[in-house]
Design a protein around this motif. Sequence first.
Motif, PDB file in Angstrom:
ATOM      1  N   ARG A   1     -12.303   0.232   1.200  1.00 49.52           N
ATOM      2  CA  ARG A   1     -11.811  -0.517   0.042  1.00 49.52           C
ATOM      3  C   ARG A   1     -11.781   0.350  -1.213  1.00 49.52           C
ATOM      4  O   ARG A   1     -10.880   0.208  -2.047  1.00 49.52           O
ATOM      5  CB  ARG A   1     -12.685  -1.747  -0.183  1.00 49.52           C
TER       6      ARG A   1
ATOM      7  N   ALA B   1      -4.980  -5.971  -3.727  1.00 55.41           N
ATOM      8  CA  ALA B   1      -5.911  -5.706  -2.623  1.00 55.41           C
ATOM      9  C   ALA B   1      -6.185  -6.952  -1.790  1.00 55.41           C
ATOM     10  O   ALA B   1      -6.683  -6.852  -0.658  1.00 55.41           O
ATOM     11  CB  ALA B   1      -7.220  -5.141  -3.166  1.00 55.41           C
TER      12      ALA B   1
ATOM     13  N   ASP C   1      -8.736   2.443  -0.970  1.00 57.34           N
ATOM     14  CA  ASP C   1      -7.577   1.589  -1.207  1.00 57.34           C
ATOM     15  C   ASP C   1      -7.390   1.332  -2.697  1.00 57.34           C
ATOM     16  O   ASP C   1      -6.255   1.341  -3.206  1.00 57.34           O
ATOM     17  CB  ASP C   1      -7.731   0.252  -0.477  1.00 57.34           C
TER      18      ASP C   1
ATOM     19  N   LEU D   1      -8.432  -9.233  -2.566  1.00 61.18           N
ATOM     20  CA  LEU D   1      -9.881  -9.394  -2.567  1.00 61.18           C
ATOM     21  C   LEU D   1     -10.317 -10.184  -3.797  1.00 61.18           C
ATOM     22  O   LEU D   1      -9.615 -10.194  -4.817  1.00 61.18           O
ATOM     23  CB  LEU D   1     -10.567  -8.026  -2.572  1.00 61.18           C
TER      24      LEU D   1
ATOM     25  N   LYS E   1     -16.408  -0.442   5.642  1.00 56.81           N
ATOM     26  CA  LYS E   1     -15.409  -1.305   5.009  1.00 56.81           C
ATOM     27  C   LYS E   1     -15.397  -1.083   3.500  1.00 56.81           C
ATOM     28  O   LYS E   1     -14.329  -1.042   2.874  1.00 56.81           O
ATOM     29  CB  LYS E   1     -15.703  -2.769   5.320  1.00 56.81           C
TER      30      LYS E   1
END
Length: 251
Positions: free
Chosen positions: A14, A38, A17, A40, A10
């Motif tokens: 990220r 994002a 991304d 996040l 993950k």
Amino acid sequence: MGAEASTGVKSVSRVFDLLELIADAGGDATLSQLAAAAGLPLPTIHRLLRTLVGHGYARQLANRRYALGPKLVRLGEVANRQFGLIAKVQLQGLVDRLGETANLATIDGDRVVYISQVPSPHAMRMFTEVGGRARLHSTGVGKAILAQLSDDEVRDIAARAGLPRATARSLGSIETLLADLAICRERGYAIDDEEQELGVRCFAMPVPDMPVLTAVSVSGPMSRVSEEFADLAIPMLRDAAADISAAASAA
């Protein structure tokens, strides 16, 4: 162990991304912009960016915005060379049948970058250095790439990069550019009609289903690259684009 592996994967996802979000923003963005895009928390984004900066894949600017790092340049150059080799056979076929220079190009931030070329055998011919960059709105390959984006995405690029005119025939406003792209989408190909260089015409075709927006083109002096030339070139460009797409999928 399974939970740790899942967390690790993950985190890698990220990181990729984040790099793509920075690229989509035109090459640099603020911490808060990246966190919002994002979805996040700020501490998570900051931790990932710190890792990227430490390895040279991102850098923090003096104004505290984050930009893509120098390590990506080498990776991109190697990837582009390998990517360009895939299309060499198709480009050579275009030159053999049409007698004019053939190019393959992709989008690179707010510019187009040429990643492969086979030159025309004529003494008077078009030549663009592989690795060279040009404006998206004034080149055939650039417009074939922009035609694959939405009008809002094109507006964003134009707002960041501007629309400087290389020649008197260049498209200098967003309205004329969007109108031209609408025609490109309808007919399936783009034309650079002395917009990048006087006396030069280029026909370009989007390459479908590629991991990055790509276009293939043939270009030459207007004395040879005429409307009659287009009747012959367009079907060949369409076949070449399909073959390049298939070759890339199989690679």
